[in-house]
Design an enzyme around this catalytic site. Structure first.
Site, PDB file in Angstrom:
ATOM      1  N   GLU A 167       1.595   1.679   7.426  1.00  0.00           N
ATOM      2  CA  GLU A 167       1.428   0.279   7.018  1.00  0.00           C
ATOM      3  C   GLU A 167       0.459   0.115   5.847  1.00  0.00           C
ATOM      4  O   GLU A 167       0.719  -0.647   4.915  1.00  0.00           O
ATOM      5  CB  GLU A 167       0.959  -0.562   8.203  1.00  0.00           C
ATOM      6  CG  GLU A 167       2.027  -0.775   9.260  1.00  0.00           C
ATOM      7  CD  GLU A 167       1.609  -1.786  10.317  1.00  0.00           C
ATOM      8  OE1 GLU A 167       1.328  -2.946   9.946  1.00  0.00           O
ATOM      9  OE2 GLU A 167       1.554  -1.420  11.502  1.00  0.00           O
ATOM     10  N   SER A 217      -8.436  -7.492   7.250  1.00  0.00           N
ATOM     11  CA  SER A 217      -8.724  -6.073   7.028  1.00  0.00           C
ATOM     12  C   SER A 217      -9.212  -5.902   5.595  1.00  0.00           C
ATOM     13  O   SER A 217      -8.671  -6.512   4.669  1.00  0.00           O
ATOM     14  CB  SER A 217      -7.474  -5.211   7.239  1.00  0.00           C
ATOM     15  OG  SER A 217      -7.178  -5.054   8.601  1.00  0.00           O
ATOM     16  N   SER A 247      -3.288 -12.323  10.445  1.00  0.00           N
ATOM     17  CA  SER A 247      -3.788 -12.906  11.689  1.00  0.00           C
ATOM     18  C   SER A 247      -5.305 -12.748  11.760  1.00  0.00           C
ATOM     19  O   SER A 247      -6.026 -13.649  12.155  1.00  0.00           O
ATOM     20  CB  SER A 247      -3.131 -12.223  12.890  1.00  0.00           C
ATOM     21  OG  SER A 247      -1.740 -12.451  12.884  1.00  0.00           O
ATOM     22  N   ARG A 296      -9.776   2.016   4.896  1.00  0.00           N
ATOM     23  CA  ARG A 296     -10.195   0.757   5.514  1.00  0.00           C
ATOM     24  C   ARG A 296     -11.667   0.869   5.861  1.00  0.00           C
ATOM     25  O   ARG A 296     -12.102   1.831   6.489  1.00  0.00           O
ATOM     26  CB  ARG A 296      -9.391   0.469   6.780  1.00  0.00           C
ATOM     27  CG  ARG A 296      -9.672  -0.899   7.394  1.00  0.00           C
ATOM     28  CD  ARG A 296      -8.883  -1.094   8.684  1.00  0.00           C
ATOM     29  NE  ARG A 296      -9.013  -2.458   9.181  1.00  0.00           N
ATOM     30  CZ  ARG A 296     -10.017  -2.919   9.919  1.00  0.00           C
ATOM     31  NH1 ARG A 296     -11.021  -2.099  10.244  1.00  0.00           N
ATOM     32  NH2 ARG A 296     -10.039  -4.170  10.331  1.00  0.00           N
TER      33      ARG A 296
END
Length: 436
Positions: free
Chosen positions: A173, A229, A226, A241
């Site tokens: 992803e 990140s 939602s 990340r």
């Protein structure tokens, strides 16, 4: 732009050949100088992103099937085959497919050599209906290159293989997200922009950056869905990340339904747009009667979100005021979080993306204001177009071609093997519109 796309083709005479043979010949000869770029790890393959060479079908598809929405990016070869033409005609004939399938024509783009990329979305819960629609209309062949990312890449794996006789290539992803964004910045005009003002209430005017001028490394990529990140991009080939926040788009909409009993996302934003958050938030000026100069706090600085409700009755404010205050709480928190990470990693740019910002210039403007204010204008805040489709586009860039032995309908004749079929790819799979 052929070098960007990374494919070549030769037109052949189709006289006396079947449609399937004709499609195959169009893509049977490829440039020997073609460079294939594949990523085996999430942070590779960003130095020079290219669209994979086209398979016999003339179509490359990327899907991002999330928990709520499924997004699809479909790339058509400049020289369309019978299959590609049929699929393109179906997509162009209408803007809606089934109950929830929608074409996002405003995001479509065409590259210099004529390759066209179109975008479709539908509710993930209707994926099986979408598969049925594809079967009924015979929209794709087993020789179509497809890749998928998101939770649906695992959830619907067997459905695509069993019902459409397709292979399944999953893409990480984060890899898909960064690849899609990087490709747009590098190659597609009007993909990234800044606001020409620093006021949260001013009418937003976008200032688009030129192609290739998108991000100067290192930079932060703040993806607001939602939740939030935050990725640190040290270069086109190295990223990770570094953190995030649990307060994002779902937080806003969930609280909005409690506060205002709104039913839709659009209704929630319309209420926020027409409210006055100053009637709800407690400001520095409310406490000190003006600026608090010793600490450098301006009178309009928020001392406590929703703080005035501790002093007044609920009936004294409207649901529009409450929604305006809620949007400010979420966007300022996002901006503040991004600023704090920027203090740690010292990026040259902070790029904000994600579905929460889709068609939401009001939120973008407030995030821009908060980061610019906290950094005293020293941090560049940038925003992207085509929100929500970066994962699908990135998956498309990493699509692999079907091997000839994996294509049940390929010719049985002893043709010379195509370099495309010999690439390190597995099988393909398309999934485009959803009859969902």
């Amino acid at each position: 732009m052929g070098a960007v796309l990374g494919y070549a083709y030769h037109a052949s005479s189709s006289q006396g050949k079947s449609d399937e043979d004709e499609d195959e010949d169009k893509f049977s000869s490829y440039s020997q100088t073609r460079i294939y770029r594949r990523a085996s790890a999430p942070s590779e393959c960003l130095e020079e992103l290219v669209i994979p060479s086209f398979p016999k079908s003339g179509v490359v598809i990327g899907m991002d099937i999330g928990g709520t929405l499924a997004k699809i990016a479909i790339c058509f070869s400049p020289q369309q085959t019978k299959m590609a033409s049929k699929l393109k005609a179906f997509l162009d004939s209408q803007d809606r497919y089934g109950e929830t399938g929608r074409r996002d024509k405003k995001y479509d783009f065409q590259l210099e050599d004529g390759a066209a990329v179109v975008f479709v979305k539908f509710e993930s819960s209707r994926t099986l209906d979408g598969i049925e629609l594809i079967k009924q209309n015979k929209l794709i062949s087993v020789q179509t290159s497809v890749a998928c990312t998101g939770g649906g890449a695992v959830k619907f794996n067997s459905a695509f293989q069993n019902q459409l006789r397709l292979g399944w290539h999953e893409v990480d992803e984060m890899q898909a997200l960064v690849s899609g964004i990087t490709f747009l910045i590098q190659h597609v005009p009007k993909s990234i922009f800044a606001f020409d003002h620093s006021s949260e209430d001013a009418v937003a005017t976008k200032k688009y950056l030129k192609v290739g001028e998108g991000s100067r490394y290192p930079c932060l990529l703040v993806n607001v869905g939602s939740g939030v990140s935050i990725l640190h991009l040290e270069s086109r080939t190295k990223y990770r990340r570094v953190g995030g926040s649990s307060s994002g788009g779902a937080t806003f909409f969930g609280l909005a339904k409690i506060i205002s009993e709104c039913k839709t996302w659009k209704e929630a934003l319309d209420l926020a747009r027409n409210g006055d958050s100053k009637k709800v938030d407690l400001l520095v000026g409310d406490i000190y009667g003006g600026h608090y100069t010793k600490l450098g706090l301006k009178a309009d600085t928020i001392a406590a979100y929703f703080g005035k409700l501790a002093r007044i009755d609920r009936e004294q404010v409207t649901k529009e005021d409450l929604m305006a205050a809620l949007l400010k709480l979420i966007t300022y928190t996002i901006g503040n979080t991004a600023f704090l990470y920027a203090r740690i990693y010292a990026p040259k740019d902070v790029i904000f993306t994600g579905n929460f910002l889709r068609d939401n210039d009001l939120a973008k403007s407030k995030i821009n204001f908060m980061v610019r204010r906290l950094s005293e204008g020293k941090i560049n805040t940038l925003f992207m177009e085509r929100e929500g489709y970066y994962g699908a586009l990135g998956a498309m860039l990493h699509a692999k071609h079907p091997k000839e032995e994996d294509c049940p309908r390929s010719r049985d004749s002893g043709d010379a093997k195509s370099p495309v079929l010999e690439t390190k790819g597995d099988r393909p799979e398309p999934k485009l519109e959803a009859g969902c």
